[in-house]
Scaffold this motif. Structure first.
Motif, PDB file in Angstrom:
ATOM      1  N   CYS A   1       1.157  -1.229   0.169  1.00  0.00           N
ATOM      2  CA  CYS A   1       0.192  -0.027   0.159  1.00  0.00           C
ATOM      3  C   CYS A   1       0.483   1.592   0.186  1.00  0.00           C
ATOM      4  O   CYS A   1       1.953   1.280   0.235  1.00  0.00           O
ATOM      5  N   VAL A   2       0.226   1.983  -0.430  1.00  0.00           N
ATOM      6  CA  VAL A   2       1.480   3.157  -1.058  1.00  0.00           C
ATOM      7  C   VAL A   2       0.344   4.744  -0.282  1.00  0.00           C
ATOM      8  O   VAL A   2       0.951   5.580   0.084  1.00  0.00           O
ATOM      9  N   PHE A   3      -0.536   4.576   0.980  1.00  0.00           N
ATOM     10  CA  PHE A   3      -1.267   5.477   1.309  1.00  0.00           C
ATOM     11  C   PHE A   3      -2.458   6.746   0.506  1.00  0.00           C
ATOM     12  O   PHE A   3      -2.311   7.685   0.740  1.00  0.00           O
ATOM     13  N   CYS A   4      -2.442   5.795  -0.889  1.00  0.00           N
ATOM     14  CA  CYS A   4      -2.707   6.896  -1.660  1.00  0.00           C
ATOM     15  C   CYS A   4      -4.426   7.983  -1.636  1.00  0.00           C
ATOM     16  O   CYS A   4      -4.605   8.902  -1.601  1.00  0.00           O
ATOM     17  N   GLY A   5      -4.654   6.715  -0.207  1.00  0.00           N
ATOM     18  CA  GLY A   5      -6.182   6.719   0.047  1.00  0.00           C
ATOM     19  C   GLY A   5      -7.579   6.957  -1.048  1.00  0.00           C
ATOM     20  O   GLY A   5      -8.768   7.533  -0.933  1.00  0.00           O
TER      21      GLY A   5
ATOM     22  N   SER B   1      -0.831   4.224   8.388  1.00  0.00           N
ATOM     23  CA  SER B   1      -1.752   3.349   8.533  1.00  0.00           C
ATOM     24  C   SER B   1      -3.177   3.324   7.797  1.00  0.00           C
ATOM     25  O   SER B   1      -3.344   4.297   7.111  1.00  0.00           O
ATOM     26  N   TRP B   2      -3.443   2.154   7.339  1.00  0.00           N
ATOM     27  CA  TRP B   2      -5.457   1.915   6.934  1.00  0.00           C
ATOM     28  C   TRP B   2      -6.020   1.182   7.596  1.00  0.00           C
ATOM     29  O   TRP B   2      -5.817   0.116   8.150  1.00  0.00           O
ATOM     30  N   SER B   3      -7.277   1.914   7.876  1.00  0.00           N
ATOM     31  CA  SER B   3      -8.266   1.117   9.164  1.00  0.00           C
ATOM     32  C   SER B   3      -9.058   1.490   8.056  1.00  0.00           C
ATOM     33  O   SER B   3      -9.731   1.469   7.234  1.00  0.00           O
TER      34      SER B   3
ATOM     35  N   LYS C   1      -3.644  -2.559  -6.475  1.00  0.00           N
ATOM     36  CA  LYS C   1      -3.470  -4.029  -6.408  1.00  0.00           C
ATOM     37  C   LYS C   1      -3.650  -4.858  -5.064  1.00  0.00           C
ATOM     38  O   LYS C   1      -2.994  -5.702  -5.158  1.00  0.00           O
ATOM     39  N   CYS C   2      -3.211  -3.471  -3.901  1.00  0.00           N
ATOM     40  CA  CYS C   2      -2.729  -4.757  -3.111  1.00  0.00           C
ATOM     41  C   CYS C   2      -4.109  -4.895  -1.785  1.00  0.00           C
ATOM     42  O   CYS C   2      -3.941  -5.347  -1.226  1.00  0.00           O
ATOM     43  N   LEU C   3      -5.468  -4.429  -2.754  1.00  0.00           N
ATOM     44  CA  LEU C   3      -6.267  -4.804  -1.848  1.00  0.00           C
ATOM     45  C   LEU C   3      -7.374  -5.901  -2.655  1.00  0.00           C
ATOM     46  O   LEU C   3      -7.022  -6.547  -3.047  1.00  0.00           O
TER      47      LEU C   3
HETATM   48  S1  SF4 Z   1      -4.888   0.332  -0.349  1.00  0.00           S
HETATM   49 FE1  SF4 Z   1      -4.863   1.064  -2.518  1.00  0.00          FE
HETATM   50  S2  SF4 Z   1      -5.758   2.605  -2.617  1.00  0.00           S
HETATM   51 FE2  SF4 Z   1      -6.070   2.516  -0.754  1.00  0.00          FE
HETATM   52  S3  SF4 Z   1      -4.637   2.976  -0.062  1.00  0.00           S
HETATM   53 FE3  SF4 Z   1      -3.709   1.455  -0.195  1.00  0.00          FE
HETATM   54  S4  SF4 Z   1      -2.881   1.970  -2.422  1.00  0.00           S
HETATM   55 FE4  SF4 Z   1      -4.177   3.884  -2.199  1.00  0.00          FE
END
Ligand code: SF4
Ligand code: SF4
Ligand code: SF4
Ligand code: SF4
Ligand code: SF4
Ligand code: SF4
Ligand code: SF4
Ligand code: SF4
Lengths: 151, 119, 111, 286, 643, 359
Positions: free
Chosen positions: B45-49, B68-70, B89-91
């Motif tokens: 994940c690159v936390f692009c949002g 962090s990604w929640s 494509k990390c999800l």
């Molecule tokens: S999961 Fe994918 S879309 Fe969401 S922040 Fe990370 S990289 Fe971006």
């Protein structure tokens, strides 16, 4: 004897899309057969132990949900089935949706999913059932609402 | 007078194995496409949002600073839109669903600082 | 492929046009309101076989229109809905819920 | 002896009734292709209900339900100590009227409508019940259950029509489809729960318990058709009772719920044809 | 011998005193004096009746008196012609010609026979046996209680119905005339005497039914008149035939003669016919329904204790001569059918008095059927039915009247929740209703006996009528009961406007219903069984065994101690009050809900009436036609067979 | 005093799968008057177009209802595709058709079960729903959801079904057809069941027309119209009859729906036979500008989607006129004079779906 061996359900469909609603019904049919756990879908609040609500709360069914809840005898648990019932789901920004079930009555178990899967609903009911025994014990210990007149 | 049309089915049911799946004693195996819950391969994940912006229920929050990604599992409707929109494509969507609970918790994935790793 | 026709009319000729539809044995398919800058755009859809005829007109925010429930009694649900959600003023609906069809907390949310 | 019989009935009937109810639910589920609840589920339910809080809508409900319960027990005792069969029928009616009044007193829509239907059911089955008693009297020369049970030939030999008619009304009494119109074991009914809608907790438990006592009493009547002075006839009677019970479960799963007018008409017709003709022949030959 | 004289004096008192009282009441102004007069007279009547019973029982049962009555006979003739004149007066005034014809056809032959000296001689004119005593008790006690009740009632009645002219003195005096006539009727043994009193009751009922003088009342009163005159005509022909052809002048002799003489069938048939009209059996049931327009004490008096009881009384007297012949078949058929049809019809009625009327017709049908069977058990049942019915039914009539005066309606629908609004009256009414159909109360015991009697006499069709009829009975009483016990939250207790005098009779009757239930074996032993053993010349075994009676007493005790037991059963756990289930939209007060417009709407719960199946429109005509057919055919067969 | 009862029926009532309320005026059990009230499920989702862009709105459209979920998604997508002039690849059209018919199968089976439940035939309900589970399994295998599918998108579909999967499905359906025959005997031939359906809730052809009825409810009264004939998705390539009946009672409605079950199986077979190979979606560029009335035949009848775009990513208006909305007046008509015991059956014979009706 455990009170949890005979959980009777009351199902009310709040503002759901029907998805969770029919999944709840599907739980009673042969493939899932919740009667294995002694579950009976009573359709009458006065006989029910578990209040299963699908869908969110809107301005019209708010009072209905409250009333049905108040007509259930203690001990009772509330299970919110589906994301809509948990927090309003995809509809939470709609003008007529107040939010999940917990906006009007206390919810004991949240069952996530859109739609909630029957297996998940069964899990939720099993968890709720365990709570029933606890609540009964609390009631016996005198912590529970003693007989009071509502008039 | 046909009154007993159902008798055959009824008796057949009585003498054959019930259709009931004995869940939870026997765990259920789901088809691979089943949309159960979203998982993040957090290291990619690159936390692009982007996922958080697309999510119709606002279930995802991304904190770029804290890496962090929640996800609020009790808000996610398993629509898969985030999965489809993630540029890395990390999800991905996994069959197992979130367990019912008495609290609507939030699950947070935090990326270990990369430099830590190298250290 | 069946036809999907929009017929612009003036608000005053509504009943007349609806009556024409009735006389040519059309059924009422739906009534739809869309909020515009300073009023509403209304479409009354009628169906015959697979064809759809949409009577279309716009009215101002405070305009009143007549109910068509005398011609199509089943319009009462549509008209009440438009009244409740958009605030379009419709006179003489046969079963008039007077704004209690949906009983939303927020009055006329689409207005 | 009488005391012993009463004690036996009072103690055993709930077990038998509950056990039968368990069989009913298990087999019913299997008829529907389901796994079904544990066999002891009815007992779990009953204990659960006794543990629960009771909600009431007025102060007289429990009084009427109590009346229902006590008179069902009374009726059962009267039957099993060999009392007068007609009095058994009348006492049963009294008990049912108590239940009906409990439902009416609640002044709640579904409970009140249920009570009207309950009355209708009583009106439907009452003639057959009385005819059955009369049939026994003509066949054996006595209204006393004790005497009937000691007859030399099983009464069913004289009363085949009555037996059929009795099984027919048993469907009403057991509240089984197609006649479960005033209240139903099945969840979905236009009457909600009909007469028991406003009952809950231990008050509802009393009703459940009374139903078990009543079931045993009614099966006792089924058995009465079979027994005679030979000891082994009691075994056959027990088997027939079990079969009759399972037959009702089978029927329950075989029919839609009918409307009240069909119920009344068909039951009265069966009463007239099966019961009446049997009676006529009986009086002619006796 | 001295005792005989005392008894004779008491009889004379009972036959004459009510008429005198009536005269005084008619002349008195409404007020305390008149009320006092009525209370005293009622007291005198009850006291005399009780004394009569005691001394008569001590005297050993049956006595007969008055062999020579030339003077009295002539006096009766004159009065009878006077009655005919009265009928003529009303008939001409209201242009109802048919009553002229019927009245003349009934009265003139008897007068002619007397005048021509063709009447048979011999036989005593007055007879007192156990049945007479039973009737005496019923007429005296129940009748007097109704009169006492009427005093208060009629005042309220006129308060509510200012549109009617207040003729209360006339009304009250008529009640006493009625009682006098009834006493006359039951003490008389001579057919001509019975006929005389019979006609007085006919005329009295006519006057009472027409009391309000509305068009409906007048119409209904004339219907009652012509039907009863028709019966009276039958009676008079019976007298004619038995006097001239058989030389029998009194009832007992007629019944006794029936065993040996086929021709006796003819007068018996005619008398039975008269009795059927008087006790409002189908097809003559409509007069009784019409009589409901009269003020309630009239209905109570006519339908529970007196008028209609005259009919069944006659049938019970005739019972031995009905056994095993076509007349008996006719009577049982009509009775059984009436029992069944009237109870079905009662289902569709919501007017309390109409339900009572149909139930009266229905119960009389049962008594009729029992009498028609003519067997000892059946007559036992008939007699007890008569007593129980009189007590319970008058209680019900009076309580309906009291409710009507308090709430302004006698519709059963309006009695919803009466237990909260007028608890005392509701309780009285509940006892009355239970008395009509539930074990262990009176009516059910006698039904039970009737059932046994029917089975023993192998009357399959009667058994069938009885089981179906009692099932329908259950329905209409049950739903009434349900209405009464509904508990509506926050409804207020109404002001109980029931007067002391009314309460006095209501409570006494309530007490009687319960007492009879406990004491009926005693009552049966003292009064009914001696009567039966005399009538059938056998010793009578109790129909209902001792163990059953014990069981029933036990039931009664259980009902009494029920509240205590219920407390034990619920383990003293406190119940929580909640509002009732109304699909989730109860407004919070158990009586309103949120309707489709978001407004408050009152819930309303009506009983079921099933007009499409049991309505008068649907059932009444066919029933009347059928009953007429049965009656005509069987009468022709019976009389034709005898001649 | 009146012999009429006034009682509330719903919103909570065990026979009602969804909340709807009626003020019932009853004479004994006979319905003298029934005034409906809706709004217990009203969410206001049409207004969400102001917050969700037209792509995201697909997920909302799918949740208009959990029974016709697929068709709502598709109806919305097709209307936007019309506005934008997008041509959907042929394979996607066939896939949509197959899922549509699977939806119809599961919906009609669901309905049959509920109907059986409404006349108190619990085991028949169980049997119907047991069969329905097979369809749901097929859905889960192919889309990943049992009732909400998330496979539609503007420009096509998101998931493909390969040949093996399709073959497997046809096999399952063939087996089901046999069970269905057996099941339908009880619905259509059993005398006791017939007594609950025949002559109940009559609606004449004229009434059906005047009241604007749609779907099987209308076809059972003898009107020949099936929106599938308009040829959306791949329906123009497939052969099927329009199933109707002339009787117009509850029995006819049952009959029509049962026949449609067999028809759906047949359509799926044809579609599997003819399905072409191609892309399953095309990329969509730009924003919708313009309006369109799209109609699709849902299990309950014709649904109308009105979409109006303004050239931005947020639409001006989305409106859904659902079949139940159109059938409500017809249902109220049949309720008059019915028996209380018939009320559940009558409510059910229009196969009501309140969720989409109130949106
Ligand atoms: S999961 Fe994918 S879309 Fe969401 S922040 Fe990370 S990289 Fe971006
Ligand atoms: S959670 Fe999803 S499936 Fe369930 S009701 Fe809400 S939108 Fe429908
Ligand atoms: S992957 Fe694309 S969207 Fe994400 S941060 Fe990098 S450039 Fe932006
Ligand atoms: S699956 Fe849908 S709801 Fe869940 S996080 Fe992703 S976009 Fe949001
Ligand atoms: S939370 Fe949902 S609606 Fe809000 S901006 Fe994010 S994706 Fe859009
Ligand atoms: S807890 Fe289980 S279901 Fe939840 S995200 Fe983790 S793996 Fe998935
Ligand atoms: S009609 Fe029903 S099943 Fe279909 S989309 Fe609407 S709510 Fe769902
Ligand atoms: S009628 Fe509506 S809610 Fe019902 S299934 Fe159809 S679209 Fe869905």
């Amino acid at each position: 004897m455990n009170i949890s061996k005979s959980p009777w359900l009351l199902h009310y469909d709040g503002s759901s899309c029907n998805g969770c609603d029919i999944e709840v019904l599907a739980c009673t049919t042969p493939v899932y057969d919740v009667e294995r756990f002694g579950v009976v879908n009573t359709g009458n609040p006065k006989h029910a132990d578990i209040f299963l609500i699908t869908g969110g709360i809107n301005s019209q069914n708010r009072e209905v949900v409250k009333q049905l809840y108040s007509q259930m005898p203690d001990p009772k648990v509330v299970v919110a089935v589906g994301i809509c019932a948990c927090d309003g789901g995809i509809f939470k920004e709609c003008y007529n949706i107040l939010g999940g079930v917990d906006t009007v009555i206390p919810v004991d178990i949240y069952v996530p999913g859109c739609a909630a899967k029957p297996e998940s609903i069964i899990d939720g009911v099993v968890k709720a059932v365990a709570l029933l025994d606890k609540k009964r014990a609390a009631m016996k210990a005198g912590k529970a609402p003693v007989a009071q007149k509502e008039d | 007078m046909k009154l007993l049309t159902f008798a055959k089915t009824e008796l057949h049911n009585l003498f054959s194995k019930p259709a009931t799946r004995l869940y939870p004693q026997e765990p259920r195996v789901y088809p691979e496409r089943t949309r159960g819950h979203v998982e993040n391969d957090i290291d990619v994940c690159v936390f692009c949002g982007l996922c958080s912006k697309k999510c119709p229920t606002g279930a995802i929050t991304v904190d770029r600073a804290a890496k962090s990604w929640s996800i609020k599992r009790f808000s996610c409707i398993q629509c898969g839109y985030c999965v489809a929109s993630c540029p890395k494509k990390c999800l991905c969507m996994r069959p197992a669903y979130t367990q019912p609970a008495s609290e609507k918790g939030t699950e947070t994935f935090t990326q270990e600082p990369k430099d830590d790793q190298s250290a | 492929m069946a036809e999907n026709i929009i017929i612009p009319i003036s608000p005053d000729s509504l009943l007349e046009e609806v009556l024409k539809m009735k006389n040519s044995e059309c059924r009422l398919v739906q009534i739809c309101s869309t909020r515009t800058q300073d009023g509403y755009e209304l479409s009354y859809s009628f169906g015959k076989d697979y064809d759809l005829y949409n009577l279309r007109f716009t009215i101002g925010e405070d305009a009143q229109i007549p109910s068509i429930t005398n011609i199509y009694p089943t319009a009462f649900l549509y008209e009440n809905e438009i009244h409740d959600l958009f605030g379009v003023q419709i006179k003489m609906i046969s079963v008039d819920y007077q704004g209690t069809l949906y009983r939303t907390d927020k009055k006329t949310p689409f207005k | 002896m009488g005391i012993l019989k009463i004690a036996l009935y009072l103690i055993l009937a709930p077990f038998i009734g509950g056990f039968l109810a368990g069989i009913d639910r298990k087999i019913g589920a299997r008829f529907q292709g389901r796994q079904g609840p544990p066999l002891l589920q009815p007992f779990y339910d009953l204990f659960k209900l006794f543990e629960k809080q009771s909600l009431v809508v007025n102060g007289v409900q429990d009084f009427f339900v109590g009346g229902y319960f006590i008179f069902i027990l009374f009726t059962g005792c009267l039957f099993f100590i060999g009392g007068d069969l007609l009095l058994v029928c009348f006492a049963l009616t009294l008990a049912e009227v108590f239940l009906m009044m409990a439902a009416c007193s609640a002044n709640s829509p579904y409970s009140a409508m249920g009570s009207q239907r309950e009355l209708l059911q009583m009106m439907a089955y009452e003639p057959m019940l009385l005819l059955t008693a009369i049939g026994f009297y003509i066949a054996t020369g006595s209204f006393m259950v004790g005497d009937i049970a000691q007859s030399s030939v099983s009464p069913i030999a004289y009363l085949p029509g009555m037996f059929f008619g009795f099984l027919y009304i048993l469907t009403i009494k057991f509240r089984k489809s197609p006649f479960d119109i005033s209240t139903s074991h099945h969840a979905h009914q236009e009457m909600v729960k009909g007469i028991t809608t406003e009952l809950s907790g231990n008050i509802l438990a009393l009703v459940e318990l009374a139903v078990w006592y009543e079931d045993v009493l009614l099966l006792g009547m089924v058995g009465l058709f079979i027994v005679n002075m030979k000891w082994w006839s009691f075994l056959i009677a027990a088997a027939v009772c079990l079969l009759a019970y399972i037959l009702e479960t089978f029927v329950d799963n075989l029919f839609p719920r009918v409307k009240w007018d069909s119920m009344l008409k068909s039951t009265w017709l069966v009463t007239l044809v099966a019961g009446g003709v049997n009676l006529l022949i009986l009086t002619l030959v006796h | 011998m001295g005792e005989m004289v005392v008894i004779m004096e008491m009889i004379a008192t009972l036959m004459v005193f009510p008429f005198l009282a009536a005269l005084l009441i008619a002349l008195a102004k409404p007020g305390k004096l008149r009320d006092g007069l009525i209370y005293c007279s009622s007291f005198v009547i009850v006291a005399t009746v009780l004394l009569l019973c005691v001394s008569s029982l001590q005297g050993g049962g049956t006595q007969s008196y008055l062999l020579e009555t030339q003077m009295l006979d002539e006096f009766f003739m004159v009065v009878e012609l006077g009655l005919m004149g009265l009928v003529f007066y009303y008939g001409i005034r209201y242009k109802r010609w048919i009553v002229l014809l019927l009245s003349a056809a009934g009265t003139l032959p008897v007068v002619w026979m007397e005048a021509a000296g063709l009447s048979a001689e011999g036989g005593e004119h007055i007879l007192v046996d156990h049945l007479t005593l039973i009737m005496c008790l019923v007429v005296g006690i129940v009748g007097a209680l109704i009169c006492v009740y009427a005093v208060g009632y009629i005042k309220d009645y006129h308060k509510h119905h200012t549109e009617y002219k207040d003729r209360s003195s006339f009304f009250l005096s008529m009640l006493f005339v009625f009682m006098g006539a009834m006493f006359g009727l039951i003490f008389s043994s001579n057919l001509t005497w019975i006929y005389f009193f019979w006609e007085i009751t006919t005329l009295c009922s006519f006057l009472l039914i027409g009391y309000t003088q509305t068009e409906e009342a007048v119409n209904n009163s004339f219907r009652a008149l012509w039907m009863n005159l028709l019966g009276g005509m039958g009676f008079s022909f019976a007298i004619l035939y038995s006097s001239i052809a058989l030389h029998i002048a009194n009832l007992q002799d007629l019944v006794a003669a029936s065993a040996g003489n086929g021709a006796v069938i003819v007068p018996v048939t005619l008398l039975a016919f008269a009795a059927l009209t008087k006790s409002a059996q189908m097809p003559f049931s409509r007069w009784l329904l019409g009589a409901m327009v009269a003020p309630t004490p009239t209905s109570a008096l006519l339908h529970s204790a007196t008028m209609v009881k005259a009919g069944v009384y006659l049938l019970i007297r005739l019972a031995p001569s009905l056994h095993g012949n076509l007349v008996g078949v006719m009577v049982t058929c009509i009775g059984g059918f009436t029992f069944f049809a009237a109870s079905l019809l009662a289902i569709s009625q919501s007017d309390g008095k109409k339900v009572l009327a149909y139930s009266t017709i229905s119960n009389l049908g049962l008594i009729t059927a029992c009498a028609g069977v003519g067997l000892q058990e059946a007559v036992w049942a008939a007699t007890l039915l008569l007593v129980f019915h009189a007590v319970s039914k008058s209680l019900l009539f009076l309580s309906v009247g009291a409710v009507e005066n308090s709430t302004g309606s006698r519709n059963i629908e309006d009695m919803h929740g009466l237990i909260v609004r007028l608890p005392k009256l509701a309780f009285v009414m509940i006892v009355g209703i239970c008395g009509m159909f539930l074990a262990p109360f009176g009516m059910l015991i006698s039904k039970w006996a009737a059932l046994k009697a029917f089975v023993d006499s192998k009357s399959v069709w009667l058994v069938v009528f009885l089981v179906f009829g009692s099932a329908s009975t259950l329905f209409y009483w049950g739903k009434w009961l349900g209405k009464l016990v509904a508990v509506i939250h926050r409804s207020e207790q109404l002001k109980d406007t029931v007067r002391k005098s009314e309460k006095c009779s209501l409570y006494t009757l309530t007490f009687l219903v319960i007492a009879l239930c406990i004491l009926f074996p005693v009552f049966s032993g003292v009064f009914v069984e001696p009567f039966l053993s005399q009538m059938f010349n056998t010793t009578v075994v109790a129909l209902i065994s001792g163990s059953d009676i014990n069981a029933m007493l036990l039931m009664l005790c259980m009902i009494v101690i029920l509240p205590v037991m219920v407390n034990l059963l619920t383990f003293g756990k406190e119940n929580k009050m909640v509002i009732s289930y109304m699909a989730g939209v109860n407004r919070g007060d158990d009586r309103t809900f949120v309707d489709s417009f978001g407004q408050e709407k009152s819930m309303y719960l009506a009983n079921w009436y099933m007009d499409e199946y049991f309505g008068e429109k649907k059932l009444l005509k066919p029933s009347l036609v059928l009953a007429s057919a049965i009656m005509v055919i069987l009468m022709i067969l019976a009389i034709g067979g005898a001649i | 005093m009146s012999k009429r009862s006034i009682v509330p029926f719903g919103p909570h009532h065990p026979v009602l799968p969804e909340p709807i309320h009626l003020d019932l005026v009853l004479e004994d059990e006979k319905v003298v008057e029934a005034v409906p009230s809706i709004g217990f499920i009203h969410r206001g989702l049409e207004k969400l177009v102001e917050k969700k862009d037209f792509n995201e709105y697909v997920y909302v459209a799918e949740r208009i209802c959990g029974i016709c979920s697929f068709m709502h998604g598709m109806g919305y997508c097709e209307s936007v595709e019309h506005v934008m002039g997008v041509e959907v690849p042929p394979r996607a059209k066939y896939l949509r058709t197959i899922w549509c018919e699977m939806s119809r199968l599961h919906s009609h089976l669901l309905w049959l079960g509920l109907l059986a439940d409404a006349f108190g035939f619990e085991s028949l309900f169980m049997q119907s729903w047991r069969m329905r589970e097979k369809i749901l399994d097929m859905f889960e295998t192919s889309t990943g959801g049992r009732v909400i599918f998330s496979v539609n998108k503007i420009g096509g579909v998101m998931k493909d079904m390969d040949a093996d999967m399709l073959k497997e499905f046809v096999k399952i359906l063939n087996g089901m057809e046999k069970d269905l025959r057996e099941l339908s005997r009880t619905f259509l031939e059993n005398k006791a069941v017939n007594s609950r359906l025949q002559g109940v809730g009559l609606l004449t052809k004229q009434q059906a027309h005047d009241l604007g009825a749609v779907g099987p409810f209308m076809r059972a009264s003898g009107i020949v119209r099936d929106t599938r004939r308009m040829g959306y998705a791949a329906y123009s390539d497939l052969e099927f009859e329009t199933i109707t009946s002339d009787v117009g009672d509850c029995y006819a409605r049952t009959d029509v729906r049962i026949k449609e079950l067999f028809q759906s199986i047949d359509i799926i077979r044809q579609a599997v036979e003819k399905i072409p190979d191609s892309e399953i979606a095309v990329p969509v560029k730009g924003f919708p500008d313009g309006e369109y009335f799209m109609r699709v035949e849902q299990p309950r009848g014709e649904a109308v989607y009105y979409v109006k775009g303004n050239g931005t990513k947020f639409l001006d208006r989305v409106r859904v006129r659902t079949p139940t909305f159109a059938n409500l007046p017809g249902m109220l008509e049949t309720l008059k004079g019915a028996q209380l015991a018939d009320v559940p059956i009558l409510i059910l014979t229009i196969d009501p779906c309140i969720s989409c009706t109130e949106r």
